[in-house]
Design a protein around this motif. Structure first.
Motif, short mmCIF file in Angstrom:
data_model
loop_
_atom_site.label_atom_id
_atom_site.label_comp_id
_atom_site.label_asym_id
_atom_site.label_seq_id
_atom_site.Cartn_x
_atom_site.Cartn_y
_atom_site.Cartn_z
N VAL A 292 0.81 -1.22 0.00
CA VAL A 292 0.00 0.00 0.00
C VAL A 292 0.84 1.27 0.00
CG1 VAL A 292 -1.93 -1.14 1.13
CG2 VAL A 292 -0.21 -0.02 2.53
N LEU A 293 2.07 1.22 0.49
CA LEU A 293 2.86 2.44 0.56
C LEU A 293 3.21 3.00 -0.82
CD1 LEU A 293 5.53 3.42 3.10
CD2 LEU A 293 6.07 3.68 0.69
N PRO A 294 3.59 2.19 -1.81
CA PRO A 294 3.95 2.78 -3.11
C PRO A 294 2.87 3.66 -3.72
CG PRO A 294 4.78 0.55 -3.01
CD PRO A 294 3.93 0.74 -1.78
N PRO A 295 1.62 3.19 -3.87
CA PRO A 295 0.62 4.11 -4.43
C PRO A 295 0.29 5.28 -3.50
CG PRO A 295 -0.42 2.04 -3.76
CD PRO A 295 1.06 1.83 -3.69
N GLU A 296 0.35 5.06 -2.19
CA GLU A 296 0.06 6.14 -1.25
C GLU A 296 1.12 7.23 -1.35
OE1 GLU A 296 -0.59 6.64 3.58
OE2 GLU A 296 -0.77 4.65 2.66
N TYR A 297 2.38 6.82 -1.42
CA TYR A 297 3.47 7.80 -1.56
C TYR A 297 3.35 8.55 -2.89
CZ TYR A 297 8.02 9.48 -3.08
OH TYR A 297 9.03 10.25 -3.60
N LEU A 298 3.14 7.82 -3.98
CA LEU A 298 3.07 8.46 -5.29
C LEU A 298 1.90 9.42 -5.38
CD1 LEU A 298 4.01 5.48 -7.64
CD2 LEU A 298 5.40 7.50 -7.12
N TRP A 299 0.79 9.13 -4.70
CA TRP A 299 -0.33 10.05 -4.71
C TRP A 299 0.03 11.36 -4.03
CZ3 TRP A 299 -4.40 11.79 -6.90
CH2 TRP A 299 -5.25 12.66 -6.20
N HIS A 300 0.67 11.28 -2.86
CA HIS A 300 1.02 12.51 -2.14
C HIS A 300 2.14 13.29 -2.83
CE1 HIS A 300 -1.64 11.97 1.23
NE2 HIS A 300 -1.17 10.77 1.49
N ALA A 301 2.98 12.60 -3.61
CA ALA A 301 4.05 13.29 -4.31
C ALA A 301 3.58 13.84 -5.66
CB ALA A 301 5.23 12.34 -4.52
N GLU A 302 2.88 13.02 -6.44
CA GLU A 302 2.59 13.36 -7.83
C GLU A 302 1.13 13.73 -8.08
OE1 GLU A 302 5.11 13.63 -9.59
OE2 GLU A 302 6.64 12.26 -8.84
N HIS A 303 0.22 13.36 -7.21
CA HIS A 303 -1.20 13.68 -7.34
C HIS A 303 -1.74 13.22 -8.70
CE1 HIS A 303 -0.97 15.79 -3.55
NE2 HIS A 303 0.04 16.51 -4.00
N GLY A 304 -2.17 14.15 -9.54
CA GLY A 304 -2.80 13.79 -10.80
C GLY A 304 -1.91 13.01 -11.75
N LEU A 305 -0.61 13.17 -11.65
CA LEU A 305 0.28 12.39 -12.52
C LEU A 305 0.14 10.90 -12.25
CD1 LEU A 305 3.59 14.46 -12.69
CD2 LEU A 305 1.77 14.27 -14.39
N LEU A 306 -0.11 10.54 -11.00
CA LEU A 306 -0.33 9.13 -10.70
C LEU A 306 -1.57 8.62 -11.42
CD1 LEU A 306 0.30 6.52 -9.17
CD2 LEU A 306 -1.03 7.40 -7.25
N LEU A 307 -2.62 9.43 -11.49
CA LEU A 307 -3.82 9.03 -12.23
C LEU A 307 -3.50 8.83 -13.70
CD1 LEU A 307 -6.46 11.43 -10.60
CD2 LEU A 307 -5.84 9.08 -9.93
N LEU A 308 -2.62 9.68 -14.24
CA LEU A 308 -2.21 9.53 -15.64
C LEU A 308 -1.46 8.22 -15.84
CD1 LEU A 308 -1.87 10.66 -18.50
CD2 LEU A 308 0.10 11.96 -17.68
N TRP A 309 -0.59 7.89 -14.88
CA TRP A 309 0.17 6.65 -15.00
C TRP A 309 -0.75 5.44 -14.88
CZ3 TRP A 309 4.25 8.62 -10.97
CH2 TRP A 309 5.01 9.64 -11.56
N ILE A 310 -1.72 5.52 -13.99
CA ILE A 310 -2.68 4.43 -13.87
C ILE A 310 -3.47 4.28 -15.16
CG2 ILE A 310 -4.76 3.67 -12.67
CD1 ILE A 310 -3.62 4.95 -10.13
N ALA A 311 -3.81 5.41 -15.78
CA ALA A 311 -4.53 5.36 -17.05
C ALA A 311 -3.68 4.68 -18.13
CB ALA A 311 -4.92 6.78 -17.50
N ALA A 312 -2.38 4.97 -18.14
CA ALA A 312 -1.48 4.32 -19.10
C ALA A 312 -1.45 2.82 -18.86
CB ALA A 312 -0.08 4.91 -18.99
#
Length: 536
Positions: free
Chosen positions: A291-311
């Protein structure tokens, strides 16, 4: 028998030109295309941001930055004429020993400035941070060339570099004297050589050497080194398979084993020290592995994480749909592009596959085998692969044209805006050491905390003012009341930048830090005498 020279006349003429002409010609070739000029501008802008971070301070905030005192001591001994003592100092400890060798160069500049200006070498820590931030910029360039080696056109490769540059998790560590950026750059360079299909043994050896160097600089990036090694050796078939395995593996072991071997020769227990250090990496929760990897990436990158998930979702969706529908999955106007689309999808899957591989290595190692815990700095190894996949997704939208092209442009604009917001946090962040140095006019300051657990840095008694939370808040064990007084100045504590909380704080410790006001405050004590240093 006479031999015939088949060398093209243009190459013969070029070889006869003076070296200065050849250098100028090489520089012209570098900026010959619009994409490469864009890459150079992107790298220059990225380095300016990192220089701004370094000059603003933040060095030696994290306890791990004390390891940079080793290269400082090594540089001092080296330039004072004690090379053997400098070598012993460099390998006195084997954890991240390669970092000491890398840091000797900027540390030497610090020692020189300290000698010329008669000040402590640590006063010039920002100089080393500014120089070492070049590794973070180099990672952006290497992602560009990795994309090109995977078959991307220059536009797609530039998009991959842009996605890497927009990632704040690839930037904010560059202000600190830590080995993460250097290790990542070496690991990505190893991956670039691992993808080389033109040569066999040379590329295999270079892959092993660079992967070993990445591991030696920062042991925590063993996952990125493993990706490079696996990429090089697994696809090999035929008579040279054993040569690939042997060349890559031996080269890796030669570099990775240098620190413990030299430490043992110099009288230390090199291998025992490495094992002891590996067992000490427990400052976290094993339950956080998945759980830490997506939690960290959300707090660091916010919307960019959503873009990566979309990819990632697009890669899986197209793979599944193509398996069922074949070429009928693409719109009719895409028929001439089917070969190109297939190659784009291969790069999309390669990027998502690399990110998924690192995620599973970290999560399974932590959550299942419970060997090492996961930190935010380890999760950022996934970012280059997300950048490659996202660039392939955007290029795919551009190639399909129509609404897909408009969507790709809109996504790129939104990603740039999100990155600007993400970078505003680190660029406006202040640190306790720099804050306290700016408050000298307030006289001798007392110190206090709103968190229980950390050892108070500084005396509790001041003349008129108290500085609250101006230190590294570890380990947080509870909440303490704010002492009486009037808050006349307030600064954001580094731990209020949430990505920092994922490098050493356990889940319950993060909850404590987030449950109270941890900002750095300057308090005027009640009933303080009228004193020039006591300003309201």
């Amino acid at each position: 028998m006479a031999t015939i020279d088949l060398t093209p006349p243009s190459l013969i003429a070029a070889s006869r030109q003076p070296r200065s002409h050849r250098v100028r010609r090489a520089l012209r070739d570098i900026v010959a295309t619009r994409e490469r000029r864009g890459l150079l501008a992107l790298l220059a802008g990225s380095w300016l941001i990192r220089l701004a971070l370094a000059v603003q301070g933040g060095q030696f905030f994290f306890p791990d930055e004390s390891r940079f005192l080793r290269p400082l001591e090594t540089a001092r001994l080296l330039w004072s004429g004690h090379p053997l003592q400098a070598l012993a100092s460099a390998f006195a400890a084997t954890d991240h020993a390669g970092w000491t060798l890398v840091g000797v160069v900027p540390a030497s500049l610090q020692v020189l400035l300290a000698s010329l200006l008669h000040r402590p070498a640590t006063d010039f820590a920002y100089v080393s941070a500014a120089l070492l931030s070049g590794f973070s910029v180099a990672s952006i360039a290497i992602v560009y060339f990795i994309a090109r080696r995977l078959g991307a056109v220059p536009r797609e490769a530039l998009l991959a570099a842009l996605m890497m540059a927009l990632s704040v998790s690839n930037a904010y560590w560059s202000r600190h004297l830590l080995p993460y950026d250097c290790s990542m750059a070496l690991g990505l360079l190893a991956l670039w050589f691992a993808l080389d299909t033109r040569s066999w043994l040379r590329a295999s050896v270079l892959t092993g050497l660079l992967a070993g160097a990445s591991f030696a600089v920062y042991n925590g990036y063993w996952t990125l080194a493993l990706v490079a090694l696996v990429t090089r050796v697994l696809p090999r078939r035929g008579r040279r398979t054993l040569s690939h395995w042997a060349g890559t593996g031996i080269a890796f072991l030669l570099v990775a084993a240098v620190p413990p071997v030299l430490a043992s020769v110099l009288g230390s227990n090199g291998f025992g020290s490495m094992v002891a250090f590996a067992k000490s990496v427990k400052q976290g929760d094993y339950s956080d592995g998945f759980v830490l990897p997506p939690e960290y990436l959300w707090h660091a990158e916010h919307g960019l994480l959503l873009l990566w998930i979309a990819a990632a979702m697009l890669a899986v969706w197209r793979l599944g749909a193509r398996g069922v529908q074949g070429d009928r999955f693409d719109p009719p106007f895409a028929a001439p592009l089917r070969g190109e689309l297939a190659r784009l999808e291969a790069r999309l899957l390669a990027g998502i596959g690399g990110a998924a591989f690192i995620y599973l290595l970290l999560a399974v190692d932590c959550g299942v085998f419970r060997v090492f815990v996961v930190y935010g700095r380890l999760v950022r190894q996934m970012v280059p692969f997300f950048a490659l996949a996202t660039a392939a997704m955007l290029e795919l939208g551009w190639r399909l044209g129509g609404r897909s092209r408009l969507a790709a442009v809109a996504v790129l604009i939104l990603a740039t805006g999100q990155a600007a917001f993400n970078f505003s946090g680190p660029l406006t962040q202040e640190f306790p050491r720099e804050i306290e140095s700016h408050l000298f006019q307030y006289g001798r300051l007392g110190h206090a905390l709103t968190i229980t657990g950390p050892i108070l840095a500084g005396g509790p008694e001041g003349e008129c003012y108290t500085l609250v939370n101006a230190q590294y808040l570890y380990p947080p064990r509870g909440v303490a009341p704010l002492e009486p007084g009037t808050v006349i100045a307030r600064f954001r504590h580094p731990f209020e930048y949430l990505p920092y909380q994922y490098d050493g704080l356990r889940r319950f410790e993060r909850a404590i830090v987030r449950s109270t006001d941890i900002s750095i405050m300057l308090l005027q004590k009640p009933g303080a005498p009228a004193d020039p240093r006591c300003r309201s």
